[in-house]
Each structure stands twice: as C-alpha cells, then as structure tokens.
Write a protein that holds these residues in place. Sequence first.
Motif, PDB file in Angstrom:
ATOM      1  N   GLY A 234       0.787  -1.228   0.000  1.00  0.00           N
ATOM      2  CA  GLY A 234       0.000   0.000   0.000  1.00  0.00           C
ATOM      3  C   GLY A 234       0.815   1.271   0.000  1.00  0.00           C
ATOM      4  O   GLY A 234       0.257   2.367  -0.009  1.00  0.00           O
ATOM      5  N   SER A 235       2.146   1.150  -0.006  1.00  0.00           N
ATOM      6  CA  SER A 235       2.991   2.345  -0.024  1.00  0.00           C
ATOM      7  C   SER A 235       3.084   2.887  -1.444  1.00  0.00           C
ATOM      8  O   SER A 235       2.582   2.289  -2.394  1.00  0.00           O
ATOM      9  N   GLU A 236       3.731   4.023  -1.599  1.00  0.00           N
ATOM     10  CA  GLU A 236       3.895   4.599  -2.922  1.00  0.00           C
ATOM     11  C   GLU A 236       4.831   3.742  -3.773  1.00  0.00           C
ATOM     12  O   GLU A 236       5.685   3.029  -3.262  1.00  0.00           O
ATOM     13  N   ILE A 237       4.630   3.799  -5.085  1.00  0.00           N
ATOM     14  CA  ILE A 237       5.489   3.056  -5.997  1.00  0.00           C
ATOM     15  C   ILE A 237       6.932   3.524  -5.849  1.00  0.00           C
ATOM     16  O   ILE A 237       7.207   4.718  -5.755  1.00  0.00           O
ATOM     17  N   GLY A 238       7.855   2.559  -5.829  1.00  0.00           N
ATOM     18  CA  GLY A 238       9.268   2.909  -5.706  1.00  0.00           C
ATOM     19  C   GLY A 238      10.055   1.914  -4.878  1.00  0.00           C
ATOM     20  O   GLY A 238      11.290   1.939  -4.897  1.00  0.00           O
ATOM     21  N   ASP A 239       9.355   1.003  -4.163  1.00  0.00           N
ATOM     22  CA  ASP A 239      10.048   0.030  -3.326  1.00  0.00           C
ATOM     23  C   ASP A 239      10.206  -1.329  -4.000  1.00  0.00           C
ATOM     24  O   ASP A 239      11.159  -2.059  -3.718  1.00  0.00           O
ATOM     25  N   ALA A 240       9.283  -1.704  -4.864  1.00  0.00           N
ATOM     26  CA  ALA A 240       9.338  -3.024  -5.503  1.00  0.00           C
ATOM     27  C   ALA A 240      10.585  -3.144  -6.377  1.00  0.00           C
ATOM     28  O   ALA A 240      10.838  -2.312  -7.246  1.00  0.00           O
ATOM     29  N   GLY A 241      11.372  -4.192  -6.135  1.00  0.00           N
ATOM     30  CA  GLY A 241      12.576  -4.432  -6.912  1.00  0.00           C
ATOM     31  C   GLY A 241      13.639  -3.363  -6.756  1.00  0.00           C
ATOM     32  O   GLY A 241      14.537  -3.239  -7.592  1.00  0.00           O
ATOM     33  N   ARG A 242      13.564  -2.601  -5.712  1.00  0.00           N
ATOM     34  CA  ARG A 242      14.427  -1.431  -5.571  1.00  0.00           C
ATOM     35  C   ARG A 242      15.898  -1.792  -5.425  1.00  0.00           C
ATOM     36  O   ARG A 242      16.280  -2.692  -4.682  1.00  0.00           O
ATOM     37  N   GLN A 243      16.733  -1.041  -6.154  1.00  0.00           N
ATOM     38  CA  GLN A 243      18.184  -1.116  -6.039  1.00  0.00           C
ATOM     39  C   GLN A 243      18.672   0.322  -5.843  1.00  0.00           C
ATOM     40  O   GLN A 243      18.833   1.074  -6.798  1.00  0.00           O
ATOM     41  N   PHE A 244      18.897   0.690  -4.594  1.00  0.00           N
ATOM     42  CA  PHE A 244      19.223   2.074  -4.245  1.00  0.00           C
ATOM     43  C   PHE A 244      20.641   2.155  -3.692  1.00  0.00           C
ATOM     44  O   PHE A 244      21.062   1.325  -2.894  1.00  0.00           O
ATOM     45  N   ARG A 245      21.361   3.192  -4.129  1.00  0.00           N
ATOM     46  CA  ARG A 245      22.708   3.430  -3.587  1.00  0.00           C
ATOM     47  C   ARG A 245      22.954   4.921  -3.529  1.00  0.00           C
ATOM     48  O   ARG A 245      22.768   5.639  -4.506  1.00  0.00           O
ATOM     49  N   ASP A 246      23.396   5.386  -2.360  1.00  0.00           N
ATOM     50  CA  ASP A 246      23.752   6.782  -2.173  1.00  0.00           C
ATOM     51  C   ASP A 246      25.122   6.824  -1.520  1.00  0.00           C
ATOM     52  O   ASP A 246      25.368   6.156  -0.512  1.00  0.00           O
TER      53      ASP A 246
ATOM     54  N   PHE B 295      31.353  10.985  -1.322  1.00  0.00           N
ATOM     55  CA  PHE B 295      32.767  10.689  -1.500  1.00  0.00           C
ATOM     56  C   PHE B 295      33.663  11.548  -0.608  1.00  0.00           C
ATOM     57  O   PHE B 295      34.867  11.287  -0.512  1.00  0.00           O
ATOM     58  N   VAL B 296      33.081  12.551   0.052  1.00  0.00           N
ATOM     59  CA  VAL B 296      33.841  13.385   0.975  1.00  0.00           C
ATOM     60  C   VAL B 296      33.873  12.749   2.360  1.00  0.00           C
ATOM     61  O   VAL B 296      34.935  12.611   2.980  1.00  0.00           O
ATOM     62  N   THR B 297      32.694  12.349   2.860  1.00  0.00           N
ATOM     63  CA  THR B 297      32.616  11.724   4.184  1.00  0.00           C
ATOM     64  C   THR B 297      32.824  10.219   4.122  1.00  0.00           C
ATOM     65  O   THR B 297      32.993   9.576   5.160  1.00  0.00           O
ATOM     66  N   CYS B 298      32.770   9.651   2.888  1.00  0.00           N
ATOM     67  CA  CYS B 298      32.910   8.205   2.658  1.00  0.00           C
ATOM     68  C   CYS B 298      31.742   7.402   3.230  1.00  0.00           C
ATOM     69  O   CYS B 298      31.895   6.224   3.580  1.00  0.00           O
ATOM     70  N   ASP B 299      30.580   8.033   3.344  1.00  0.00           N
ATOM     71  CA  ASP B 299      29.372   7.343   3.798  1.00  0.00           C
ATOM     72  C   ASP B 299      28.624   6.760   2.600  1.00  0.00           C
ATOM     73  O   ASP B 299      28.455   7.424   1.576  1.00  0.00           O
ATOM     74  N   GLU B 300      28.159   5.523   2.755  1.00  0.00           N
ATOM     75  CA  GLU B 300      27.409   4.854   1.699  1.00  0.00           C
ATOM     76  C   GLU B 300      26.161   4.191   2.285  1.00  0.00           C
ATOM     77  O   GLU B 300      26.217   3.580   3.355  1.00  0.00           O
ATOM     78  N   GLU B 301      25.031   4.328   1.575  1.00  0.00           N
ATOM     79  CA  GLU B 301      23.794   3.653   1.966  1.00  0.00           C
ATOM     80  C   GLU B 301      23.311   2.801   0.799  1.00  0.00           C
ATOM     81  O   GLU B 301      23.280   3.262  -0.351  1.00  0.00           O
ATOM     82  N   ILE B 302      22.923   1.556   1.092  1.00  0.00           N
ATOM     83  CA  ILE B 302      22.441   0.623   0.075  1.00  0.00           C
ATOM     84  C   ILE B 302      21.117   0.016   0.531  1.00  0.00           C
ATOM     85  O   ILE B 302      20.994  -0.405   1.688  1.00  0.00           O
ATOM     86  N   ILE B 303      20.130  -0.008  -0.375  1.00  0.00           N
ATOM     87  CA  ILE B 303      18.851  -0.659  -0.107  1.00  0.00           C
ATOM     88  C   ILE B 303      18.522  -1.556  -1.301  1.00  0.00           C
ATOM     89  O   ILE B 303      18.553  -1.097  -2.443  1.00  0.00           O
ATOM     90  N   GLU B 304      18.198  -2.832  -1.022  1.00  0.00           N
ATOM     91  CA  GLU B 304      17.838  -3.762  -2.087  1.00  0.00           C
ATOM     92  C   GLU B 304      16.584  -4.545  -1.688  1.00  0.00           C
ATOM     93  O   GLU B 304      16.483  -5.030  -0.560  1.00  0.00           O
ATOM     94  N   ARG B 305      15.623  -4.624  -2.634  1.00  0.00           N
ATOM     95  CA  ARG B 305      14.394  -5.393  -2.422  1.00  0.00           C
ATOM     96  C   ARG B 305      14.103  -6.253  -3.652  1.00  0.00           C
ATOM     97  O   ARG B 305      14.517  -5.922  -4.764  1.00  0.00           O
ATOM     98  N   THR B 306      13.373  -7.326  -3.450  1.00  0.00           N
ATOM     99  CA  THR B 306      12.909  -8.136  -4.568  1.00  0.00           C
ATOM    100  C   THR B 306      11.685  -7.466  -5.188  1.00  0.00           C
ATOM    101  O   THR B 306      11.113  -6.537  -4.608  1.00  0.00           O
ATOM    102  N   VAL B 307      11.270  -7.939  -6.356  1.00  0.00           N
ATOM    103  CA  VAL B 307      10.059  -7.413  -6.993  1.00  0.00           C
ATOM    104  C   VAL B 307       8.848  -7.660  -6.104  1.00  0.00           C
ATOM    105  O   VAL B 307       7.865  -6.906  -6.130  1.00  0.00           O
TER     106      VAL B 307
END
Length: 223
Positions: A167-179, A182-194
């Motif tokens: 019931g959430s907004e479109i954007g989570d199904a099959g998601r492959q997110f990376r932010d 390069f200055v602070t060297c912080d990385e965030e990764i989110i992965e979901r199946t379809v």
Amino acid sequence: MKTIKTIALFLSLYFSSSAQTVLSNIPDSGKTIAAFIPKGYDTIGIAKGDLNKDNIDDIVLALKYKDEDTFEMDEEPKRILLVLLMSNKGLKVIGKSENVLMCRHCGGMYGDPFSAMDITKGVLSIHHYGGSSWRWSEVRKFRMNQNGMSLIGATSDLFWSMQACNGSEIGDAGRQFRDVNFVTCDEEIIERTVECKLIKQVKQKIKRRPLVKLEDFNFEEEY
C-alpha cells in the motif's frame, strides 16, 4: 559482422573527436553566456548559484546539438556541460565535459533522460531519469575545490514501477538504491525483490580515494 563493428567504432571515434574539437574551441572567458555557446548548439538547462562562496551567482550550462533529433542512437553529437565562474570582469570557464550529460536516447522508452540541474549551497546537482516498467534515476553532485570541479556525491535508484509494496507509494518493488558521499565516505544501500522482500539495507563506510575531477567523470562508469 566485422564491417558493422568497424563502422560503429568509426562513428564513435568520429563524434567523440568532434565533441573534443567543439570543447577546445570554447573560449576560456567572455562577457555573456552567448559567447560560450558553440555554433549549432543550444541550451537544454541553465543553473545559477554561488559555487565559490563570493556571493556572486555563477552559471552552469547544459548544451545540446540543435539537430540531435536527426541522429540515431550512438551517432548523435555528445552533449556538453560548461561551468562558468562570474566576476566583475565577466565569465570564466572552470570546468567543461562531454561525458557528464546523458544522450537524448539514453532514457529508453521514457525519452530524454535530462531531468534537472541546480546549484544549492555551492553544490552542482545533475539529475537524469528514465526507463519504462523498470524506472531509474541518477543524481551526480559536483563541488568546486582547488582542482576545479570534483564529484562529491552520487545517488542511483532503480525500481519496478508496475506495483507498490504494502500500500505504499510506488518505488520500493525491486528497488536497487545506492547513495554515496565521496567526501565523508558514507554509503547507503537498499535492495528489495520485486515481491518487496527486503534483501539488504545498510549504511557503511567506503574506502577513501581521490575525488574524480569533472573532466575525468563519465556517466557510463560507476563510482
């Protein structure tokens, strides 16, 4: 088949060489924006904001070849990004590249992927968006330093646009997110199946490395 590959390689080298010639003919300084726009080119985006903290708005131009619509994919002249510093004496080029902006065909079924360009708190952000059932977005962030303009951040997002998750907004199904910063060297990764199952969600540190200069950046590479 060998002949086709040879022709494709020739076209790639030809248009890359043509773009380099255009870049080399752009003046280092000028009084107006028009002075920096090569013959046959037009703007697809203009961003204004203070890049060097002198309280004067600088200018970034996204340029395309006027007749690029007449070319097939991989044959069109490359788009050009120009970073111009403003002073009391006029405008000065501090960065230029033919490999920052994606081509008109790179958005797939969605069409032209160039979405937006802005300068906020001294950071230039360039947005691209495309796809069809699978939608993707790319944001690249550059900031001025002693070496010119350098890549300081990158955000990539891919998702299945044909359904939502619980019931959430479109954007989570099959998601492959990376932010990544390069200055602070912080990385965030989110992965979901379809089917919306969370596979991975992590915030972590990456190895520090020299910042990539705008002139060395290529949108086809992952950083």
